[in-house]
Write a protein that holds these residues in place. Structure first.
Motif, short mmCIF file in Angstrom:
data_model
loop_
_atom_site.label_atom_id
_atom_site.label_comp_id
_atom_site.label_asym_id
_atom_site.label_seq_id
_atom_site.Cartn_x
_atom_site.Cartn_y
_atom_site.Cartn_z
N LYS A 186 0.93 -1.19 0.04
CA LYS A 186 -0.05 0.14 -0.20
C LYS A 186 0.76 1.33 0.09
O LYS A 186 1.94 1.23 0.51
CB LYS A 186 -0.87 -0.09 1.16
CG LYS A 186 -1.95 -1.07 1.22
CD LYS A 186 -2.79 -0.82 2.33
CE LYS A 186 -4.02 -1.93 2.20
NZ LYS A 186 -5.24 -1.75 3.42
N PHE A 187 0.31 2.10 -0.75
CA PHE A 187 1.11 3.55 -0.75
C PHE A 187 0.04 4.58 -0.21
O PHE A 187 -0.94 4.81 -0.84
CB PHE A 187 1.58 4.00 -2.13
CG PHE A 187 2.58 2.82 -2.84
CD1 PHE A 187 3.91 3.14 -2.44
CD2 PHE A 187 2.21 1.76 -3.41
CE1 PHE A 187 4.91 2.31 -2.91
CE2 PHE A 187 3.28 0.96 -3.77
CZ PHE A 187 4.59 1.07 -3.53
N ASP A 188 0.45 5.39 0.76
CA ASP A 188 -0.54 6.20 1.43
C ASP A 188 -0.07 7.61 0.62
O ASP A 188 0.84 8.01 0.44
CB ASP A 188 -0.27 6.50 2.71
CG ASP A 188 -1.18 7.41 3.42
OD1 ASP A 188 -2.29 7.22 3.56
OD2 ASP A 188 -0.80 8.59 3.76
N LEU A 189 -1.35 8.30 0.34
CA LEU A 189 -1.05 9.44 -0.37
C LEU A 189 -0.25 10.64 0.47
O LEU A 189 0.68 11.28 -0.27
CB LEU A 189 -2.58 10.31 -0.88
CG LEU A 189 -3.14 9.43 -2.12
CD1 LEU A 189 -4.46 10.16 -2.29
CD2 LEU A 189 -2.20 9.43 -3.36
N ASP A 190 -0.76 10.72 1.58
CA ASP A 190 0.24 11.72 2.48
C ASP A 190 1.78 11.42 2.32
O ASP A 190 2.58 12.12 2.13
CB ASP A 190 -0.36 11.72 3.74
CG ASP A 190 -1.66 12.47 3.92
OD1 ASP A 190 -2.03 13.15 3.18
OD2 ASP A 190 -2.38 11.98 4.98
N ASP A 191 2.02 10.18 2.38
CA ASP A 191 3.32 9.68 2.41
C ASP A 191 4.01 10.04 1.13
O ASP A 191 5.26 10.53 0.92
CB ASP A 191 3.67 8.36 2.60
CG ASP A 191 3.36 7.90 4.10
OD1 ASP A 191 3.27 8.74 5.03
OD2 ASP A 191 2.99 6.77 4.35
N LEU A 192 3.35 9.86 -0.12
CA LEU A 192 3.81 10.18 -1.51
C LEU A 192 4.00 11.66 -1.27
O LEU A 192 5.14 12.14 -2.00
CB LEU A 192 2.76 9.55 -2.32
CG LEU A 192 2.91 8.17 -2.82
CD1 LEU A 192 1.45 7.83 -3.53
CD2 LEU A 192 3.97 7.66 -3.26
N LYS A 193 3.08 12.52 -1.16
CA LYS A 193 3.10 13.82 -1.07
C LYS A 193 4.61 14.38 -0.38
O LYS A 193 5.05 15.25 -0.99
CB LYS A 193 2.18 14.52 -0.36
CG LYS A 193 1.89 15.81 -0.31
CD LYS A 193 0.72 16.49 0.04
CE LYS A 193 0.79 18.05 0.21
NZ LYS A 193 -0.45 18.64 0.81
N LYS A 194 4.82 13.78 0.70
CA LYS A 194 5.90 13.97 1.46
C LYS A 194 7.45 13.80 0.29
O LYS A 194 8.38 14.40 0.54
CB LYS A 194 6.19 13.29 2.89
CG LYS A 194 5.06 13.79 3.80
CD LYS A 194 5.31 13.09 5.26
CE LYS A 194 4.01 13.22 5.94
NZ LYS A 194 4.04 12.44 7.26
N GLN A 195 7.17 12.76 -0.11
CA GLN A 195 8.28 12.29 -0.98
C GLN A 195 8.34 13.24 -2.06
O GLN A 195 9.72 13.64 -2.39
CB GLN A 195 8.10 10.92 -1.45
CG GLN A 195 8.13 9.82 -0.64
CD GLN A 195 9.36 9.41 -0.16
OE1 GLN A 195 10.45 9.56 -0.87
NE2 GLN A 195 9.61 8.99 1.13
N PHE A 196 7.61 13.72 -2.49
CA PHE A 196 7.79 14.86 -3.67
C PHE A 196 8.08 16.12 -3.12
O PHE A 196 8.50 17.16 -3.79
CB PHE A 196 6.49 14.94 -4.35
CG PHE A 196 6.40 13.84 -5.43
CD1 PHE A 196 7.15 13.62 -6.55
CD2 PHE A 196 5.56 12.88 -5.12
CE1 PHE A 196 6.92 12.54 -7.35
CE2 PHE A 196 5.30 11.76 -5.99
CZ PHE A 196 6.05 11.69 -7.11
N GLU A 197 7.76 16.35 -1.89
CA GLU A 197 8.05 17.86 -1.17
C GLU A 197 9.41 18.03 -0.78
O GLU A 197 10.00 18.91 -0.52
CB GLU A 197 7.26 18.06 -0.08
CG GLU A 197 5.53 18.41 -0.77
CD GLU A 197 4.66 18.66 0.43
OE1 GLU A 197 5.15 18.35 1.87
OE2 GLU A 197 3.54 19.04 0.33
N GLY A 198 10.08 16.86 -0.61
CA GLY A 198 11.53 16.68 -0.35
C GLY A 198 11.84 17.18 1.03
O GLY A 198 12.59 17.43 1.57
#
Length: 179
Positions: free
Chosen positions: A167-179
């Motif tokens: 599973k990939f949580d959208l909040d975790d993905l957002k953090k990955q892109f925000e660096g």
């Protein structure tokens, strides 16, 4: 041909189609062995199989359980067996001989795990009859596979312990892109 992407409310998941298929089939076959035999599809022309002596002895010892999984196999004498039917729910139409060869090979390979006959047979049959990596599925087949996976008692791992999904949580993905 290997993974299914499926969306849910707070993210998405990747489903390994072979591991998911093994989990679904394993639970179905274990239920069949415990109390609800699988429906058999009669073959138009029964097929005689001549097995090596060791495989014939093994099949003879587990024949009742194999037949509960939807096969209709009878001893024909010596190392020969006659296949009168196969599990009705099999997909991909593998030959009777190929399916039984895979089943017996898996069963022998699992013997080192010291599983009971039913557990070993359910695992072996699930592995032998599962959807393979690289096998293309329609959108409907993918949706059905995911739905059936989440109807399982243990949807997160295959009988051999491999992950069925990540599973990939959208909040975790957002953090990955925000660096």
């Amino acid at each position: 041909g290997q993974y299914i992407v499926s969306q849910f409310k707070s993210g998405f998941m990747l489903v390994d189609q072979q591991s998911a298929s093994e989990r679904i089939l394993y639970e179905r076959y274990l239920t069949a062995l415990n109390n609800q035999p699988i429906t058999t599809q009669k073959v138009m022309f029964p097929k005689t199989l001549d097995l090596p002596p060791a495989d014939a002895l093994l099949l003879r010892n587990i024949l009742d359980e194999v037949n509960q999984l939807g096969f209709e196999i009878a001893e024909f004498g010596g190392n020969s067996f006659v296949v009168h039917g196969t599990p009705a729910d099999l997909t991909g139409n593998p030959s009777e001989e190929a399916l039984l060869d895979k089943l017996l090979a898996q069963y022998k390979g699992n013997q080192a795990l010291n599983l009971g006959t039913r557990e070993n047979l359910a695992r072996s049959m699930a592995r032998s009859a599962s959807i393979r990596r690289g096998q293309p599925l329609s959108v409907r087949e993918m949706e059905d596979l995911v739905d059936q996976l989440f109807a399982c008692a243990v949807p997160h791992s295959s009988p051999s312990g491999r992950k069925c999904l990540i599973k990939f949580d959208l909040d975790d993905l957002k953090k990955q892109f925000e660096g």
